[in-house]
Design a protein around this motif. Sequence first.
Motif, mmCIF file in Angstrom:
data_model
loop_
_atom_site.group_PDB
_atom_site.id
_atom_site.type_symbol
_atom_site.label_atom_id
_atom_site.label_comp_id
_atom_site.label_asym_id
_atom_site.label_seq_id
_atom_site.Cartn_x
_atom_site.Cartn_y
_atom_site.Cartn_z
ATOM 1 N N GLU A 182 0.829 -1.212 0.000
ATOM 2 C CA GLU A 182 0.000 0.000 0.000
ATOM 3 C C GLU A 182 0.861 1.258 0.000
ATOM 4 O O GLU A 182 0.560 2.234 -0.711
ATOM 5 N N LEU A 183 1.949 1.240 0.761
ATOM 6 C CA LEU A 183 2.866 2.382 0.741
ATOM 7 C C LEU A 183 3.548 2.507 -0.616
ATOM 8 O O LEU A 183 3.762 3.616 -1.115
ATOM 9 N N ASP A 184 3.875 1.369 -1.218
ATOM 10 C CA ASP A 184 4.519 1.393 -2.538
ATOM 11 C C ASP A 184 3.606 2.019 -3.590
ATOM 12 O O ASP A 184 4.080 2.649 -4.539
ATOM 13 N N SER A 185 2.316 1.845 -3.431
ATOM 14 C CA SER A 185 1.388 2.414 -4.418
ATOM 15 C C SER A 185 1.373 3.940 -4.355
ATOM 16 O O SER A 185 1.070 4.605 -5.341
ATOM 17 N N VAL A 186 1.729 4.498 -3.198
ATOM 18 C CA VAL A 186 1.793 5.954 -3.048
ATOM 19 C C VAL A 186 3.191 6.472 -3.372
ATOM 20 O O VAL A 186 3.360 7.500 -4.029
ATOM 21 N N PHE A 187 4.218 5.744 -2.909
ATOM 22 C CA PHE A 187 5.610 6.140 -3.119
ATOM 23 C C PHE A 187 6.385 4.970 -3.723
ATOM 24 O O PHE A 187 7.090 4.246 -3.020
ATOM 25 N N PRO A 188 6.294 4.771 -5.029
ATOM 26 C CA PRO A 188 7.007 3.640 -5.650
ATOM 27 C C PRO A 188 8.505 3.859 -5.794
ATOM 28 O O PRO A 188 9.266 2.884 -5.842
ATOM 29 N N ASP A 189 8.942 5.114 -5.865
ATOM 30 C CA ASP A 189 10.354 5.370 -6.182
ATOM 31 C C ASP A 189 10.987 6.432 -5.301
ATOM 32 O O ASP A 189 11.945 7.102 -5.682
ATOM 33 N N LYS A 190 10.451 6.604 -4.063
ATOM 34 C CA LYS A 190 11.015 7.555 -3.099
ATOM 35 C C LYS A 190 10.964 6.908 -1.720
ATOM 36 O O LYS A 190 10.034 6.166 -1.412
ATOM 37 N N PRO A 191 11.953 7.185 -0.851
ATOM 38 C CA PRO A 191 11.965 6.547 0.476
ATOM 39 C C PRO A 191 10.946 7.175 1.416
ATOM 40 O O PRO A 191 10.891 8.392 1.586
ATOM 41 N N LEU A 192 10.145 6.322 2.066
ATOM 42 C CA LEU A 192 9.097 6.767 2.987
ATOM 43 C C LEU A 192 9.172 5.961 4.273
ATOM 44 O O LEU A 192 9.334 4.738 4.248
ATOM 45 N N ILE A 193 9.046 6.654 5.418
ATOM 46 C CA ILE A 193 8.911 5.989 6.715
ATOM 47 C C ILE A 193 7.660 6.516 7.398
ATOM 48 O O ILE A 193 7.398 7.723 7.409
ATOM 49 N N LEU A 194 6.879 5.591 7.950
ATOM 50 C CA LEU A 194 5.684 5.932 8.717
ATOM 51 C C LEU A 194 5.904 5.388 10.122
ATOM 52 O O LEU A 194 6.048 4.174 10.311
ATOM 53 N N ARG A 195 5.956 6.295 11.112
ATOM 54 C CA ARG A 195 6.314 5.902 12.470
ATOM 55 C C ARG A 195 5.084 5.808 13.369
ATOM 56 O O ARG A 195 4.190 6.650 13.313
ATOM 57 N N ARG A 196 5.075 4.760 14.183
ATOM 58 C CA ARG A 196 4.006 4.613 15.170
ATOM 59 C C ARG A 196 4.098 5.738 16.198
ATOM 60 O O ARG A 196 5.164 6.313 16.412
ATOM 61 N N VAL A 197 2.984 6.026 16.886
ATOM 62 C CA VAL A 197 2.908 7.134 17.826
ATOM 63 C C VAL A 197 3.966 7.049 18.922
ATOM 64 O O VAL A 197 4.478 8.078 19.375
ATOM 65 N N ASP A 198 4.337 5.834 19.372
ATOM 66 C CA ASP A 198 5.327 5.709 20.436
ATOM 67 C C ASP A 198 6.767 5.733 19.934
ATOM 68 O O ASP A 198 7.708 5.719 20.724
ATOM 69 N N GLY A 199 6.963 5.749 18.604
ATOM 70 C CA GLY A 199 8.308 5.782 18.041
ATOM 71 C C GLY A 199 9.039 4.463 18.063
ATOM 72 O O GLY A 199 10.174 4.368 17.583
ATOM 73 N N HIS A 200 8.405 3.398 18.566
ATOM 74 C CA HIS A 200 9.115 2.125 18.743
ATOM 75 C C HIS A 200 8.811 1.097 17.660
ATOM 76 O O HIS A 200 9.255 -0.043 17.745
ATOM 77 N N SER A 201 8.056 1.491 16.669
ATOM 78 C CA SER A 201 7.902 0.660 15.483
ATOM 79 C C SER A 201 7.562 1.569 14.309
ATOM 80 O O SER A 201 7.187 2.736 14.488
ATOM 81 N N CYS A 202 7.717 1.042 13.105
ATOM 82 C CA CYS A 202 7.494 1.846 11.908
ATOM 83 C C CYS A 202 7.160 0.929 10.736
ATOM 84 O O CYS A 202 7.282 -0.298 10.832
ATOM 85 N N VAL A 203 6.725 1.533 9.641
ATOM 86 C CA VAL A 203 6.558 0.838 8.374
ATOM 87 C C VAL A 203 7.341 1.614 7.324
ATOM 88 O O VAL A 203 7.293 2.858 7.300
ATOM 89 N N ILE A 204 8.071 0.914 6.478
ATOM 90 C CA ILE A 204 8.797 1.557 5.384
ATOM 91 C C ILE A 204 8.329 0.966 4.057
ATOM 92 O O ILE A 204 7.787 -0.140 4.015
ATOM 93 N N ASN A 205 8.551 1.707 2.980
ATOM 94 C CA ASN A 205 8.191 1.183 1.662
ATOM 95 C C ASN A 205 9.365 0.403 1.066
ATOM 96 O O ASN A 205 10.471 0.359 1.636
ATOM 97 N N SER A 206 9.144 -0.210 -0.081
ATOM 98 C CA SER A 206 10.163 -1.071 -0.690
ATOM 99 C C SER A 206 11.389 -0.291 -1.127
ATOM 100 O O SER A 206 12.528 -0.776 -1.021
#
Length: 491
Positions: A118-142
């Motif tokens: 799902e993140l790749d569909s928004v950002f296929p060719d740029k680095p993206l990090i989505l951080r959880r509210v507590d900062g202790h986990s995240c999701v990154i794109n490919s």
Amino acid sequence: MKLLYNAKFYTMKREKGFVKAVLINNDKIVDTFEDVPVISGVENIDLNGAFVLPGFIDTHTHSFEGGLYSLSANLKDVKSLHDVFDILKTTKAISGKYFAFHFDENLIKEQRFPTISELDSVFPDKPLILRRVDGHSCVINSFAARKIFSNNKKPKDFDGHLKAEWNNLATNWFHKNLDDESIIKAYQKASDIAIKSGHTTIHTMVRKGHSNPKIFELIRKNVTQFAIDFILYPQIIDVDVALQLNSPRVGGCILSDGSFGSHTAALLEPYADKPSTKGNLYHSNDFWEKFVTKAHNNNLQIAIHAIGDAAITQITNIYDRVQKREFKDLSHQVIHNELTSNEMLDIIARNKISAVMQPMFDRLWAIPKGLYEKRLGSERAKRTNRFKSILQRNILLTGGSDWYITELDAIGGIDAATKMHNIDESISTFEAVKMYTSNAAKLSFDENKIGRIGKNMQADMVVLDKDIFEIEDINSVKVSNVIKSGKFTKP
């Protein structure tokens, strides 16, 4: 010189003690007065019946990230993944990287993180990090994953979602190699946000767990550019580097464990909602023994993140052993200090350890059937954020936001501390204000400079529209003006 009058100036020397006028010269308070004096040759400034406190001090922030993310995608108010993707599409790059923060999967319709696809569909060719509210986990794109793991082993069954050391690896990659202009801009933004909420000084963690002093040196070199004072923590595990930097302290959010939200805070008993785990101790006793001993022997104040009772036990026992070998009053810190027993608090008191805590954690996550109760069960949840018990033991208790995790909001923190969900741990308004003023000044050994209104103190004050000591709804109090080093700044 300026004579400030027509206000209640709460000095914070004693409960509800106030003066009626303050004389300042440049950045210093020359004198205070029980009655308004007539002094020739000064500028008289009428504060129109306002209420004045010492400038607020936040003793735990991640101001670089807070400023950086405030220029990025804030996911605080999203209700669904559709909202997330709409916001991501409008966010702007910082040094070619994309950041999103304050995401809480528990508050959206889908009750989950976005997938990597799902993140790749928004950002296929740029680095993206989505951080959880507590900062202790995240999701990154490919795209980000290919960069981050080009020279590093991937976690097993990698699906874009990262915790613990993998989360640290990803966030460090995103924070690395930002140009100096972007770093200064992030701190400028942090400074602007701080002043608007009545802060004149904030403690900031600089870098994360690595021996790279670049940002520390950059901010120290440019410290006069900012509207507030930053108290800097070299957030490193290399004592020699801290000494080379001539820093009086070392650490900050160097982690002994993770967070309740990510099931990574280290517990003595299993999680209530995930009995297969007790969380994670991030380092061995031997690791902490060597680090704490070396820093203590070199007279550095030490600050360590510990949330779960297993982590707090580990760190306080090591502080205890080091202090028994050679006692020093350095106000070593346990940051967060959330889940504690009486025995732990007694060790903290005996060793003059400081508790650097965040009242808004209780406001946000200790609600009935909220995060604490879900993760810990109702009985353990009552042993979190034990402010009254801490003060009863004469432990130095200071207030922070952990910003970017919660808002940079001392008034909100004061309100939360007076209305704890475990009512037995609530404290008085005066005690709560001290957390962000006189107690906070003691943490950095600046009690003769900031944190009170008095003769020869720095002219740092926050002007409020209501009397914080005479109102039930403290959250309704607004900052109407800030005086930083004698200069007025409208928020």
